[in-house]
Design a protein around this motif. Structure first.
Motif, PDB file in Angstrom:
ATOM      1  N   ALA A 129       0.853  -1.199   0.000  1.00 42.33           N
ATOM      2  CA  ALA A 129       0.000   0.000   0.000  1.00 42.33           C
ATOM      3  C   ALA A 129       0.881   1.239   0.000  1.00 42.33           C
ATOM      4  O   ALA A 129       1.941   1.284   0.634  1.00 42.33           O
ATOM      5  N   THR A 130       0.443   2.247  -0.730  1.00 42.61           N
ATOM      6  CA  THR A 130       1.157   3.518  -0.756  1.00 42.61           C
ATOM      7  C   THR A 130       0.634   4.407   0.371  1.00 42.61           C
ATOM      8  O   THR A 130      -0.560   4.728   0.419  1.00 42.61           O
ATOM      9  N   VAL A 131       1.514   4.770   1.271  1.00 45.21           N
ATOM     10  CA  VAL A 131       1.173   5.701   2.354  1.00 45.21           C
ATOM     11  C   VAL A 131       1.762   7.053   1.977  1.00 45.21           C
ATOM     12  O   VAL A 131       2.966   7.174   1.749  1.00 45.21           O
ATOM     13  N   ARG A 132       0.891   8.042   1.885  1.00 43.21           N
ATOM     14  CA  ARG A 132       1.319   9.363   1.407  1.00 43.21           C
ATOM     15  C   ARG A 132       1.052  10.402   2.489  1.00 43.21           C
ATOM     16  O   ARG A 132      -0.031  10.440   3.092  1.00 43.21           O
ATOM     17  N   ALA A 133       2.065  11.235   2.750  1.00 40.91           N
ATOM     18  CA  ALA A 133       1.924  12.343   3.696  1.00 40.91           C
ATOM     19  C   ALA A 133       2.228  13.637   2.947  1.00 40.91           C
ATOM     20  O   ALA A 133       3.332  13.814   2.424  1.00 40.91           O
TER      21      ALA A 133
END
Length: 957
Positions: free
Chosen positions: A52-56
């Motif tokens: 999963a791509t976790v984006r901040a």
């Protein structure tokens, strides 16, 4: 040292640092200026979601950071600049979703993300609005937020004042020494990092640049976004601090142009007389004399900041300036009425101007999603005319000038599981008390009457630092759990340049009981006042944050530091001193340079910590740890070994009756000048040496052992904590007298008893300290949604010490390892509480409350006479009155039609006008056996200010 002599080493150091920076540039920060998000991505059933791509995304600047979850769902985002982030998860077959979360400086937030079909949920952490509460950390740390810096009352806009919110940390109440200390150790054992750059002062007291003998501020508060105070168990990435760390981050420009400013004013009509002045006035009335007139006083503080985009989402700028303009006065009076006519021209009220200018400029650039680049400058320029008043005339004034320039370049880069942060900074700091009245070259001191003429001493301390640091992080390593490895190196090139002209202008002393025209003595120093040294500091560390299980984390690290010239390593003892004292003092006090004083290479510092989520809900956490923390000694404490041999201080004693006083010099009027004293030099102590200081070749740098054990509990959106902390200080430096006088114990005169023309002082690192404390903390973060927040910290502390004053002369003839253990003068009980409450009609009320049991003081008995061998002392045995200070701030915000805001602010400091003193008369029994009626009475010159009101406004557009 000439300018040419300094340029070449600087060029070489810049070249070396530049090469090192280029070598490290290829990757992607240190917790000294950033925060971290970590946790797992889970599906609806609690199973891990891999890939999963976790984006901040930083809401203010548009800067983005992304990472992929591992096979077990773990993700890690390190090196996040403090701020509000839009946090989202994107996974195949699932809808993208996001929410905002606030990351504070130095925090590591454990946050599990539940990626459902339509939403994202956050577990394992309590979130108040978008502000998480940090529970899963072994560090004992307190975050001071933007809202607290902006809203809590304070008198002088020194952001370090709010470090008092951290349990166990003390902010000095002395208005001329705004220093911080912790763990029963001196203020020199702290360190301050601003945007990753260390502001450690290696030369002077105070620990931080400009915090020794100054009423000024180290940094413009407009530019401080937030800061973190670590009082215990800080990790291996932090260097050169044995007690506490303060790490701050500055504001950056955003995608929206923003203009902020303030103007605060105060004059003597808003200031109550301090309690010391009240006592003196009452005493004058009892004598039938008028009270001293209230001195004039006014202060104006103002500042402006601006920030915004240069390239939206890519490049931003920020500028800030603050000024502190104070006009105060000091009254000069003749001490004895019978001489008032003779010295009437020196009496009166004279101005004591203080001026401070602080500036910051910052440029932030994100060349790509995985890179950031920050270039910043900070300057401080301060002038304070002081050193007169009472029986000291304005002629004797000094201008204390403080300044520093700091230029910092920081680059961060991420690449998959790797993150690197490279940091270069160049600093110059100065502390320079100068003579104001340069047209005079001698001083005249009439004892008990007045001191006129030029100031006798001026000094100049300069510290240059060129610093390189690189921190590399590797996350996602799986072996018996998840590991995040971090390693770093720092190299600092330093140059110290000092001039100390003690009694450089001669002072002639008159005793009115003898003569007002013939001095009884003169003091004069001459020789070479200058000393300069180079030094290289370097350190390396490795650290592993190990998630053994989802509930247990271990923090394992080790650090090693060294310096090339920490203890005058190159100094060579003069042959004359060696020959005279051989057999009198041990051989390890004589040195032939680095042959006898090699670098100390034993500063290995293991640091371990743990946090355990008791129930797996992230709301009950047990934490603890142990660490070793090395510091360094103040260079000004060490250089007397050299300085006392090159700057020679003489005392000339005069007489008008040579037959009755044959050892004194018959007075002649031509002696009342520099030239006159010069003609006497060969006949008065030709060597000019009064004291010899010898440093032990085996001296080790000071260090502390720290440990803690505690629990944190989230109760709704409130965090409650209870912690035991222990600190033991070792290798604490001091000078003691090797030749004390056999009768009174003073060092002066002791040399003659053993056939020496001077007194001998030896160094020791046998000083020790013991500190134990229990802390209770409660915090409810302030958020715009709830419109209220508070903090509460109670500390119960006990501390003891052995030696470790700059001079330990109280136990003559006792070997340092046999010095007694005595109580430390610290408050046993201390409470610090704060609150911010939003009221209707855009009104906000805030308060800062500080309550303490008072700092105990000594009891002295001089029944047996004066001197260390005679005076009987009960150390810190007397309980002082309680300390109480309650401050309030009331502000009313007015929203402008253009969308801007203007706030009308009123501060009340010490609103209940409580009498707070820092010192009390310690002498209980006189030498004749009678009791001192003033024993235990407050010393008027140690009074804290009374009630003070301040009004002003701030604005934002």
């Amino acid at each position: 040292m000439t300018a040419t002599g300094w340029r070449r080493p600087v060029f070489r150091r810049l070249l070396v640092a530049g090469v090192l920076a280029l070598m490290a540039w290829a990757d992607a920060g240190a917790q000294t200026s950033t925060g971290t998000l970590r946790g797992r991505v889970l599906d609806e059933a609690g199973a891990p979601v891999a890939g999963a791509t976790v984006r901040a995304r930083n809401v203010a600047t548009g800067a983005e950071r992304t990472t992929l979850s591992a096979d077990n769902g773990a993700y890690l985002l390190v090196g996040l600049a403090p701020g509000v982030y839009e946090l989202g998860v994107e996974a195949l077959g699932r809808a993208a979703a996001s929410r905002t979360v606030r990351v504070l400086i130095g925090q590591t937030l454990m946050m599990d993300l539940h990626a459902a079909a339509e939403a994202i949920e956050l577990e394992g952490i309590t979130v108040v609005g978008n502000r998480p509460i940090e529970l899963r950390t072994s560090e004992i740390a307190t975050n001071v937020t933007t809202e607290q810096i902006r809203s809590l009352p304070q008198r002088d806009r020194n952001f370090l004042n709010m470090a008092a919110l951290a349990p166990g940390l003390t902010v000095s109440r002395d208005q001329m020494n705004r220093q911080i200390s912790a763990g029963g150790l001196a203020s020199s054992k702290v360190n301050l990092f601003v945007d990753g750059a260390s502001y450690k002062n290696d030369i002077l007291e105070g620990g931080l640049h400009g915090q020794d003998a100054s009423r000024g501020n180290p940094f413009p508060q407009l530019a401080v976004q937030e800061f973190r105070v670590l009082t215990q168990n800080f990790k291996a990435e932090y260097q050169r601090a044995a007690s506490a760390i303060v790490t701050a981050t500055t504001r950056s420009g955003t995608n929206d142009f923003e203009l902020n400013g303030f103007v605060y004013g105060q004059n003597k009509g808003l200031v109550e007389p301090d309690p010391g002045a009240v006592i003196l006035c009452d005493e004058a009335k009892e004598r039938g004399d008028p009270c001293a007139p209230e001195p004039e006083y006014e202060r104006l503080q103002f500042g402006l900041s601006a920030g915004g985009p240069i390239i939206r989402d890519r490049m931003h700028y920020f500028l800030a300036y603050e000024a502190n303009v104070q006009n105060r006065q000091a009254q000069v009076t003749v001490g004895r009425p019978e001489f008032r006519d003779q010295f009437a021209q020196y009496e009166g009220t004279f101005d004591q101007p203080f001026r401070s200018h602080l500036g910051v400029a910052k440029l932030s650039y994100q060349p790509a999603e995985n890179q950031t680049l920050d270039l910043s400058w900070h300057g401080r320029f301060e002038s304070d005319k002081r050193g007169f008043g009472g029986q000291t005339s304005y002629e004797s004034a000094e201008d204390v000038r403080i300044g520093y320039n700091v230029l910092t370049l920081q680059h961060s880069m991420s690449a998959g599981a790797w993150f690197n942060q490279a940091h270069i900074s160049a600093q110059r700091s100065t502390w320079n008390p100068t003579v104001v009245n340069e047209d005079q070259d001698i001083g005249l001191e009439y004892r008990g009457v007045i001191r006129i003429g030029a100031r006798d001493t001026e000094q100049r301390f300069v510290q240059d630092r060129l610093s390189f640091r690189d921190d590399l992080t590797r996350s996602g390593v799986r072996w018996a759990g998840n590991h995040t490895f971090k390693a770093g190196i720092n190299v600092d090139f330093l140059h110290y340049d000092v001039e100390k002209r003690f009694s450089g202008n001669p002072v002639f002393v008159f005793d009115p009981a003898v003569s007002m025209t013939v001095p009884i003595e003169a003091r004069w120093g001459r020789g070479d006042p200058g000393m300069d040294e180079g030094n290289v500091q370097f350190g390396v560390y490795v650290q592993d944050d190990w998630d053994v299980t989802p509930r247990l984390q271990l923090n394992l690290g080790v650090r090693w530091d060294a310096e090339t010239n920490q203890f005058n390593n190159k100094w060579v003892t003069p042959d004359s001193i060696r020959a005279r004292l051989s057999g009198v003092v041990p051989d390890n006090y004589f040195t032939r340079g680095t042959e006898d004083r090699p670098m100390y290479l034993g500063a290995f510092q293991p640091r371990v910590g743990f946090s355990y989520d008791v129930f797996g809900t992230g709301r009950t956490v047990v934490h603890g740890g142990f660490g070793v923390y090395y510091d360094r000694e103040v260079w000004n404490h060490l250089i007397d070994e050299r300085f006392r041999l090159q700057w020679l201080h003489r005392t000339f004693q005069f007489t008008t009756d040579p037959a009755a006083e044959p050892t004194k010099i018959p007075w002649q009027d031509e002696y009342l000048s520099r030239e006159g004293l010069e003609s006497l030099v060969s006949g008065v102590n030709p060597a000019g040496i009064a004291e010899v200081f010898l440093l032990d070749n085996e001296t080790k740098p000071s260090k502390s052992h720290q440990w803690s054990l505690g629990v944190r509990q989230a109760v709704g959106d409130i965090m409650v904590g209870a912690t035991y902390r222990g600190v033991r200080g070792y290798n604490l430096f001091s000078w003691y007298c090797a030749t004390p006088h056999s009768e009174h114990g003073y060092c002066g005169g002791g040399g003659a008893e053993v056939g020496l023309p001077y007194s001998v002082l030896l160094s020791t690192d046998e000083g020790r300290s013991w500190y134990d404390a229990f802390d209770l903390t409660i915090e409810k973060p302030y958020t715009p949604d709830s419109r209220w927040g508070f903090t509460f910290a109670y500390t119960l502390a006990d501390a003891e010490r052995k030696g470790f004053d700059f001079f330990t002369l109280d136990f003559p003839g006792v070997a340092p390892d046999d010095w007694p253990v005595i109580d430390q003068a610290i408050e046993k009980h201390r409470i610090v509480a704060s609150a911010i409450v939003g009221l209707p009609y855009d009104v906000q009320l805030s308060t800062l409350i500080q309550l303490g049991s008072g700092v105990p003081y000594d009891r002295r008995d001089e029944t047996n006479g004066w001197g260390p061998r005679r005076v009987m002392v009960d150390w810190a045995s007397q309980d002082a009155p309680n300390f109480r200070q309650v401050d309030f701030r009331l502000r009313k915000d007015v929203t402008l039609p253009t969308g801007g805001r203007v706030g009308i602010v009123a501060d009340a400091i010490n609103i209940f006008n409580h009498d707070n003193f820092r010192g009390y008369e310690p002498l209980a029994v006189f030498s004749d056996g009678t009791s001192n009626p003033n024993f235990g009475k407050p010393q008027t010159w140690t009074a804290d200010p009374g009630r003070r009101l301040q009004i002003g406004l701030d604005f934002s557009f």
